[in-house]
Design a protein around this motif. Structure first.
Motif, PDB file in Angstrom:
ATOM      1  N   SER A  39       0.810  -1.224   0.000  1.00  0.00           N
ATOM      2  CA  SER A  39       0.000   0.000   0.000  1.00  0.00           C
ATOM      3  C   SER A  39       0.838   1.268   0.000  1.00  0.00           C
ATOM      4  CB  SER A  39      -0.930   0.011   1.223  1.00  0.00           C
ATOM      5  OG  SER A  39      -1.800  -1.091   1.189  1.00  0.00           O
ATOM      6  N   GLY A  40       2.159   1.123  -0.023  1.00  0.00           N
ATOM      7  CA  GLY A  40       3.037   2.290  -0.081  1.00  0.00           C
ATOM      8  C   GLY A  40       3.528   2.800   1.259  1.00  0.00           C
ATOM      9  N   TYR A  41       3.154   2.161   2.361  1.00  0.00           N
ATOM     10  CA  TYR A  41       3.571   2.652   3.676  1.00  0.00           C
ATOM     11  C   TYR A  41       5.083   2.549   3.885  1.00  0.00           C
ATOM     12  CZ  TYR A  41      -1.257   3.152   5.170  1.00  0.00           C
ATOM     13  OH  TYR A  41      -2.560   3.540   5.285  1.00  0.00           O
ATOM     14  N   ILE A  46      10.276   5.600   4.376  1.00  0.00           N
ATOM     15  CA  ILE A  46      11.637   5.900   3.925  1.00  0.00           C
ATOM     16  C   ILE A  46      11.708   7.343   3.416  1.00  0.00           C
ATOM     17  CG2 ILE A  46      13.397   5.376   2.182  1.00  0.00           C
ATOM     18  CD1 ILE A  46      12.522   2.424   2.397  1.00  0.00           C
ATOM     19  N   GLU A  47      10.738   7.748   2.609  1.00  0.00           N
ATOM     20  CA  GLU A  47      10.734   9.109   2.057  1.00  0.00           C
ATOM     21  C   GLU A  47      10.600  10.161   3.153  1.00  0.00           C
ATOM     22  OE1 GLU A  47       7.565   8.925  -0.812  1.00  0.00           O
ATOM     23  OE2 GLU A  47       8.853   7.990  -2.328  1.00  0.00           O
ATOM     24  N   THR A  52      13.353  14.392   6.150  1.00  0.00           N
ATOM     25  CA  THR A  52      13.635  14.990   7.455  1.00  0.00           C
ATOM     26  C   THR A  52      15.130  15.065   7.727  1.00  0.00           C
ATOM     27  OG1 THR A  52      11.547  14.120   8.301  1.00  0.00           O
ATOM     28  CG2 THR A  52      13.182  14.784   9.926  1.00  0.00           C
ATOM     29  N   GLU A  53      15.850  13.995   7.459  1.00  0.00           N
ATOM     30  CA  GLU A  53      17.278  13.902   7.809  1.00  0.00           C
ATOM     31  C   GLU A  53      18.211  14.415   6.712  1.00  0.00           C
ATOM     32  OE1 GLU A  53      18.153  13.297  10.753  1.00  0.00           O
ATOM     33  OE2 GLU A  53      16.450  12.234  11.622  1.00  0.00           O
ATOM     34  N   ARG A  54      17.788  14.394   5.456  1.00  0.00           N
ATOM     35  CA  ARG A  54      18.557  14.856   4.298  1.00  0.00           C
ATOM     36  C   ARG A  54      19.976  14.266   4.223  1.00  0.00           C
ATOM     37  NH1 ARG A  54      16.315  18.228   1.210  1.00  0.00           N
ATOM     38  NH2 ARG A  54      18.186  19.319   0.557  1.00  0.00           N
ATOM     39  N   ILE A  87      22.087   6.603  -3.409  1.00  0.00           N
ATOM     40  CA  ILE A  87      22.325   8.027  -3.182  1.00  0.00           C
ATOM     41  C   ILE A  87      20.984   8.670  -2.857  1.00  0.00           C
ATOM     42  CG2 ILE A  87      23.057  10.196  -4.259  1.00  0.00           C
ATOM     43  CD1 ILE A  87      25.014   8.500  -5.924  1.00  0.00           C
ATOM     44  N   SER A  88      20.991   9.565  -1.912  1.00  0.00           N
ATOM     45  CA  SER A  88      19.768  10.233  -1.494  1.00  0.00           C
ATOM     46  C   SER A  88      19.182  11.064  -2.620  1.00  0.00           C
ATOM     47  CB  SER A  88      20.060  11.139  -0.304  1.00  0.00           C
ATOM     48  OG  SER A  88      18.921  11.876   0.050  1.00  0.00           O
ATOM     49  N   ASP A  89      17.855  11.129  -2.692  1.00  0.00           N
ATOM     50  CA  ASP A  89      17.175  11.961  -3.687  1.00  0.00           C
ATOM     51  C   ASP A  89      17.561  13.422  -3.537  1.00  0.00           C
ATOM     52  OD1 ASP A  89      15.905   9.819  -4.833  1.00  0.00           O
ATOM     53  OD2 ASP A  89      14.052  10.080  -3.680  1.00  0.00           O
ATOM     54  N   SER A  90      17.940  13.842  -2.350  1.00  0.00           N
ATOM     55  CA  SER A  90      18.292  15.246  -2.137  1.00  0.00           C
ATOM     56  C   SER A  90      19.580  15.628  -2.872  1.00  0.00           C
ATOM     57  CB  SER A  90      18.438  15.550  -0.644  1.00  0.00           C
ATOM     58  OG  SER A  90      19.513  14.825  -0.092  1.00  0.00           O
TER      59      SER A  90
END
Length: 92
Positions: A39-41, A46-47, A52-54, A87-90
C-alpha cells in the motif's frame, strides 16, 4: 536510534528504525503489517525519514525477504548481500 511509526485507528501499520552516522542514513528495521503491505507505507516511511534527515547516502540492513523491496526503490548491493545502498534523492 529513532523509531517512526504509522498508526491508524489504534492499529500499528508499520515502523522504521534508523540512525544517522556522518551523512549516512542507516535503516536497521522496516516493518509493515501484513494487511497493509503493498500500500506504499514502507516507501512513505523511507521518504519521510529521508526528507527529514537529508542524508547523502541511505543504507539498509536487509534480509533475503526484504532485498527485493529495496531494489525496486533504487537500492543496490553494497558490502555483500546484507546491506543495500543508494544516493539520497536530495543529491540527485
Amino acid at each position: 536510534m529513532l523509531t517512526v511509526g504509522e498508526r491508524k485507528d489504534a492499529e500499528t501499520i508499520g515502523f522504521i528504525e534508523y540512525f544517522i552516522r556522518d551523512s549516512e542514513l542507516i535503516i536497521t528495521g522496516l516493518w509493515v503489517a501484513p494487511d497493509h503491505r503493498g500500500s506504499g507505507y514502507g516507501t512513505m516511511m523511507i521518504e519521510l525519514v529521508e526528507a527529514t534527515e537529508r542524508p547523502d547516502i541511505i543504507r539498509a540492513i536487509v534480509t533475503p525477504q526484504s532485498i527485493g523491496f529495496y531494489e525496486k526503490r533504487g537500492f543496490a548491493s553494497d558490502m555483500g548481500h546484507s546491506v543495500v545502498a543508494r544516493i539520497s534523492d536530495s543529491l540527485k
